[in-house]
Design a protein around this motif. Structure first.
Motif, PDB file in Angstrom:
ATOM      1  N   PRO A 164       0.814  -1.217   0.000  1.00  0.00           N
ATOM      2  CA  PRO A 164       0.000   0.000   0.000  1.00  0.00           C
ATOM      3  C   PRO A 164       0.846   1.265   0.000  1.00  0.00           C
ATOM      4  CG  PRO A 164       0.178  -0.799   2.237  1.00  0.00           C
ATOM      5  CD  PRO A 164       0.973  -1.759   1.367  1.00  0.00           C
ATOM      6  N   THR A 165       1.850   1.311  -0.877  1.00  0.00           N
ATOM      7  CA  THR A 165       2.813   2.409  -0.847  1.00  0.00           C
ATOM      8  C   THR A 165       2.670   3.379  -2.015  1.00  0.00           C
ATOM      9  OG1 THR A 165       4.389   0.858  -1.846  1.00  0.00           O
ATOM     10  CG2 THR A 165       4.550   1.213   0.521  1.00  0.00           C
ATOM     11  N   ILE A 206       8.953   1.337  -5.028  1.00  0.00           N
ATOM     12  CA  ILE A 206       8.929  -0.122  -5.039  1.00  0.00           C
ATOM     13  C   ILE A 206       9.116  -0.657  -6.458  1.00  0.00           C
ATOM     14  CG2 ILE A 206       7.614  -2.188  -4.447  1.00  0.00           C
ATOM     15  CD1 ILE A 206       8.587  -0.531  -2.050  1.00  0.00           C
ATOM     16  N   ALA A 207       8.492  -0.017  -7.440  1.00  0.00           N
ATOM     17  CA  ALA A 207       8.687  -0.446  -8.827  1.00  0.00           C
ATOM     18  C   ALA A 207      10.151  -0.312  -9.240  1.00  0.00           C
ATOM     19  CB  ALA A 207       7.790   0.369  -9.763  1.00  0.00           C
ATOM     20  N   ARG A 220      11.518 -10.735 -13.362  1.00  0.00           N
ATOM     21  CA  ARG A 220      10.809  -9.508 -12.999  1.00  0.00           C
ATOM     22  C   ARG A 220       9.582  -9.805 -12.165  1.00  0.00           C
ATOM     23  NH1 ARG A 220      11.138  -4.446 -14.439  1.00  0.00           N
ATOM     24  NH2 ARG A 220      12.709  -4.980 -16.013  1.00  0.00           N
ATOM     25  N   ALA A 221       9.485  -9.144 -11.025  1.00  0.00           N
ATOM     26  CA  ALA A 221       8.280  -9.191 -10.202  1.00  0.00           C
ATOM     27  C   ALA A 221       7.497  -7.907 -10.436  1.00  0.00           C
ATOM     28  CB  ALA A 221       8.635  -9.332  -8.723  1.00  0.00           C
ATOM     29  N   ALA A 222       6.183  -8.018 -10.463  1.00  0.00           N
ATOM     30  CA  ALA A 222       5.330  -6.853 -10.684  1.00  0.00           C
ATOM     31  C   ALA A 222       4.982  -6.206  -9.352  1.00  0.00           C
ATOM     32  CB  ALA A 222       4.049  -7.277 -11.394  1.00  0.00           C
ATOM     33  N   TYR A 223       4.955  -4.887  -9.362  1.00  0.00           N
ATOM     34  CA  TYR A 223       4.501  -4.142  -8.192  1.00  0.00           C
ATOM     35  C   TYR A 223       3.010  -3.847  -8.350  1.00  0.00           C
ATOM     36  CZ  TYR A 223       3.573  -0.056  -5.246  1.00  0.00           C
ATOM     37  OH  TYR A 223       3.024   0.826  -4.354  1.00  0.00           O
ATOM     38  N   VAL A 224       2.233  -4.246  -7.343  1.00  0.00           N
ATOM     39  CA  VAL A 224       0.801  -4.000  -7.341  1.00  0.00           C
ATOM     40  C   VAL A 224       0.484  -3.101  -6.155  1.00  0.00           C
ATOM     41  CG1 VAL A 224      -1.497  -5.021  -7.204  1.00  0.00           C
ATOM     42  CG2 VAL A 224       0.342  -6.235  -8.404  1.00  0.00           C
ATOM     43  N   SER A 225      -0.041  -1.927  -6.436  1.00  0.00           N
ATOM     44  CA  SER A 225      -0.410  -0.996  -5.376  1.00  0.00           C
ATOM     45  C   SER A 225      -1.804  -1.364  -4.865  1.00  0.00           C
ATOM     46  CB  SER A 225      -0.412   0.441  -5.908  1.00  0.00           C
ATOM     47  OG  SER A 225      -0.747   1.345  -4.880  1.00  0.00           O
ATOM     48  N   ILE A 255       7.104   5.338   3.639  1.00  0.00           N
ATOM     49  CA  ILE A 255       7.406   5.129   2.221  1.00  0.00           C
ATOM     50  C   ILE A 255       6.292   5.741   1.378  1.00  0.00           C
ATOM     51  CG2 ILE A 255       7.813   3.438   0.395  1.00  0.00           C
ATOM     52  CD1 ILE A 255       8.900   1.516   2.443  1.00  0.00           C
ATOM     53  N   THR A 256       5.046   5.456   1.755  1.00  0.00           N
ATOM     54  CA  THR A 256       3.897   5.979   1.010  1.00  0.00           C
ATOM     55  C   THR A 256       3.963   7.498   0.885  1.00  0.00           C
ATOM     56  OG1 THR A 256       2.575   4.159   1.920  1.00  0.00           O
ATOM     57  CG2 THR A 256       1.375   5.970   0.882  1.00  0.00           C
ATOM     58  N   THR A 257       4.349   8.150   1.951  1.00  0.00           N
ATOM     59  CA  THR A 257       4.415   9.620   1.976  1.00  0.00           C
ATOM     60  C   THR A 257       5.753  10.166   1.469  1.00  0.00           C
ATOM     61  OG1 THR A 257       5.204   9.556   4.261  1.00  0.00           O
ATOM     62  CG2 THR A 257       2.818   9.732   3.930  1.00  0.00           C
ATOM     63  N   SER A 258       6.695   9.262   1.131  1.00  0.00           N
ATOM     64  CA  SER A 258       8.061   9.623   0.714  1.00  0.00           C
ATOM     65  C   SER A 258       8.834  10.340   1.809  1.00  0.00           C
ATOM     66  CB  SER A 258       8.046  10.475  -0.568  1.00  0.00           C
ATOM     67  OG  SER A 258       7.615   9.695  -1.677  1.00  0.00           O
ATOM     68  N   ARG A 259       8.426  10.172   3.056  1.00  0.00           N
ATOM     69  CA  ARG A 259       9.218  10.731   4.148  1.00  0.00           C
ATOM     70  C   ARG A 259      10.561  10.021   4.286  1.00  0.00           C
ATOM     71  NH1 ARG A 259       4.169  11.025   8.357  1.00  0.00           N
ATOM     72  NH2 ARG A 259       3.437  13.123   7.829  1.00  0.00           N
TER      73      ARG A 259
END
Length: 292
Positions: A164-165, A206-207, A220-225, A255-259
């Motif tokens: 959830p990032t 994450i991607a 390659r692994a996929a990033y799923v939000s 991470i989600t907030t890029s802090r």
């Protein structure tokens, strides 16, 4: 006498170093480096060679007896036992404390609206400052090793990492750098009273992380939000308790907030060099075959 010999002789004259969490991500690396330097070291954990259990205070004294310095990997629970442990350590003759804290623990709301600076890490930081002995605080951000030996590993291996990032970023820190800083603080002069904010040299989403791994491994692994509720449910399905799942979800907020994105200077200040790049971590982990 070499620098290594001098470090070992100096520490041996004072007494051994106790490493709590001695089998964990940073603890086992600290143990290995201290022993490479010839420093007498006690690797302490519930199942380690030196028995130590945060929940069983009867195990603390035997681990502390004669120790000159302690690397403290605290529990992230409240109320925290760290304060009582530090008091016992100082009473036992320990003269140097290095505490593994966390980035942002001194910033209200860093881990979401409910985050207070008086949490367990904050309690530990206040306790070492008030201990009356030499202390150093390490504040690392998110570990790169979470992708190779932590909660994200299965997703990377299975080809899909759901978090959830959003588009948030973090300057992931290599646990080897954390260990190098810890060992310097445990064995060298010049680190007393220092707080080291620790990060990697660049911010990645994450991607971006999965792209770095794919470049090295060809897989390659996929990033799923996903939303936070779905993420928590997925952890519970894997066997995490509701409380553990909520802790992980809250930990991802920076991470989600890029802090976690700003690059910090703690590695350079402590070691006189730049932190390891995420690509270096990926190359080493891939060489060990951690992603198959």
């Amino acid at each position: 006498m070499t620098q290594t010999d001098a470090t070992a002789a100096k520490t041996s004259a004072q007494g051994p170093v106790l490493v709590t969490g001695g089998t964990g991500k940073t603890g086992r690396r600290v143990v290995a480096r201290l022993r490479e330097l010839g420093v007498e070291t006690r690797a302490a954990s519930r199942s380690g060679e030196t028995r130590f259990d945060w929940a069983d205070r009867t195990t603390w004294q035997a681990a502390l007896d004669g120790a000159a310095a302690v690397y403290i990997v605290p529990l992230d629970t409240s109320p925290s036992p760290t304060t009582a442990f530090i008091e016992q350590a100082v009473a036992s003759g320990v003269r140097r404390l290095v505490l593994l804290s966390a980035r942002g623990v001194d910033v209200r709301g860093y881990f979401g609206p409910g985050h207070e600076v008086s949490g367990p890490h904050g309690e530990g930081e206040r306790a070492v400052r008030a201990s009356g002995v030499a202390w150093t605080i390490l504040r690392p951000g998110w570990f790169a090793q979470n992708f190779s030996e932590g909660v994200f590993l299965d997703g990377v291996r299975e080809g899909e990492l759901a978090l959830p990032t959003g588009d948030g970023k973090a300057a992931f820190i290599d646990a080897d750098d954390i260990a190098d800083v810890a060992v310097a603080a445990l064995t060298e002069d010049g680190h007393a009273g220092q707080e080291y904010g620790l990060s990697g040299p660049r911010a990645l989403g994450i991607a971006d992380v999965l792209d770095e791994i794919a470049k090295e491994t060809g897989k390659r692994a996929a990033y799923v939000s996903v939303d936070t509720a779905a993420f928590r449910a997925g952890l519970v399905a894997q066997g995490f308790t509701d409380e553990e799942a909520s802790l992980w979800a809250d930990a991802l907020i920076p991470i989600t907030t890029s802090r976690e994105a700003p690059v910090l200077d703690g590695v350079r200040r402590a070691l006189g060099r730049e932190p390891r790049d995420f690509a270096d971590f990926v190359r080493d982990a891939a060489a060990r075959g951690v992603w198959g």
